[in-house]
Write a protein that holds these residues in place. Structure first.
Motif, PDB file in Angstrom:
ATOM      1  N   LEU A  13      42.957   8.673  81.038  1.00  0.00           N
ATOM      2  CA  LEU A  13      42.199   7.470  80.794  1.00  0.00           C
ATOM      3  C   LEU A  13      42.369   6.531  79.804  1.00  0.00           C
ATOM      4  O   LEU A  13      42.751   6.942  78.623  1.00  0.00           O
ATOM      5  N   ASN A  14      42.334   5.157  80.003  1.00  0.00           N
ATOM      6  CA  ASN A  14      42.733   4.514  79.054  1.00  0.00           C
ATOM      7  C   ASN A  14      41.403   3.883  78.455  1.00  0.00           C
ATOM      8  O   ASN A  14      40.412   3.277  78.937  1.00  0.00           O
ATOM      9  N   ALA A  16      41.018   1.694  76.324  1.00  0.00           N
ATOM     10  CA  ALA A  16      40.683   0.267  76.075  1.00  0.00           C
ATOM     11  C   ALA A  16      39.725  -0.197  77.155  1.00  0.00           C
ATOM     12  O   ALA A  16      39.074  -1.249  76.868  1.00  0.00           O
ATOM     13  N   HIS A  17      39.875   0.314  78.183  1.00  0.00           N
ATOM     14  CA  HIS A  17      38.852  -0.083  79.692  1.00  0.00           C
ATOM     15  C   HIS A  17      37.589   0.659  79.481  1.00  0.00           C
ATOM     16  O   HIS A  17      36.780   0.556  80.216  1.00  0.00           O
ATOM     17  N   GLN A  18      37.397   1.534  78.641  1.00  0.00           N
ATOM     18  CA  GLN A  18      36.154   2.215  78.439  1.00  0.00           C
ATOM     19  C   GLN A  18      35.757   2.805  79.968  1.00  0.00           C
ATOM     20  O   GLN A  18      34.781   2.740  80.345  1.00  0.00           O
ATOM     21  N   GLU A  19      36.903   3.433  80.598  1.00  0.00           N
ATOM     22  CA  GLU A  19      36.594   4.121  81.781  1.00  0.00           C
ATOM     23  C   GLU A  19      35.871   5.540  81.296  1.00  0.00           C
ATOM     24  O   GLU A  19      35.826   6.464  80.568  1.00  0.00           O
ATOM     25  N   ARG A  20      34.975   5.817  82.324  1.00  0.00           N
ATOM     26  CA  ARG A  20      34.274   7.118  82.436  1.00  0.00           C
ATOM     27  C   ARG A  20      34.891   7.894  83.427  1.00  0.00           C
ATOM     28  O   ARG A  20      35.041   7.641  84.578  1.00  0.00           O
ATOM     29  N   LEU A  21      34.955   9.116  83.311  1.00  0.00           N
ATOM     30  CA  LEU A  21      35.131  10.093  84.382  1.00  0.00           C
ATOM     31  C   LEU A  21      33.804  10.527  84.999  1.00  0.00           C
ATOM     32  O   LEU A  21      33.120  11.073  84.322  1.00  0.00           O
ATOM     33  N   TRP A  22      34.075  10.436  86.447  1.00  0.00           N
ATOM     34  CA  TRP A  22      32.769  11.012  87.228  1.00  0.00           C
ATOM     35  C   TRP A  22      33.391  12.066  88.110  1.00  0.00           C
ATOM     36  O   TRP A  22      34.198  11.968  88.901  1.00  0.00           O
ATOM     37  N   LEU A  23      33.070  13.172  88.027  1.00  0.00           N
ATOM     38  CA  LEU A  23      33.310  14.295  88.994  1.00  0.00           C
ATOM     39  C   LEU A  23      31.972  14.506  89.730  1.00  0.00           C
ATOM     40  O   LEU A  23      31.000  14.815  89.430  1.00  0.00           O
TER      41      LEU A  23
END
Length: 108
Positions: A13-14, A16-23
């Motif tokens: 996950l990048n 810089a994009h402040q991505e969140r992982l959702w499972l």
């Protein structure tokens, strides 16, 4: 997590994009012989059952009969395209554009 671990997957996950992982843990159904994973989707507002194919081209493939049930508007291509599906390489000369697909917590 069992799937990620069993397949030795790495999530990149990048930050810089402040991505969140959702499972999401949703009930899935499997067919007996091929172990395909089926999910319920909403395609242009209509419910459809589809199976996930992680090796397929970035498109959804269905029969003309199912396309008519989903009331998709077909467009004939000037030249056929080749797509990777669970059946292998297939040639398609009809496409449906601007199709809304909702499922697994996302809409595209």
């Amino acid at each position: 997590m069992d799937f990620l671990t069993s397949t030795c997957s790495v999530l990149d996950l990048n930050p810089a994009h402040q991505e969140r992982l959702w499972l999401y843990r949703e009930p899935k159904s499997f067919d007996g012989d091929t172990k395909r994973i089926f999910v319920d989707l909403e395609i242009n507002g209509r419910t459809a059952r589809a199976f996930l194919d992680t090796g397929a081209t970035l498109l959804a493939d269905c029969s003309r009969k199912n396309a008519m049930k989903l009331q998709l508007k077909e467009e004939k291509l000037s030249e056929p395209i080749v797509a990777v599906t669970y059946k292998g390489l297939v040639e398609r000369n009809l496409v449906a554009r601007d199709v809304s697909v909702k499922g697994l917590g996302k809409e595209i």
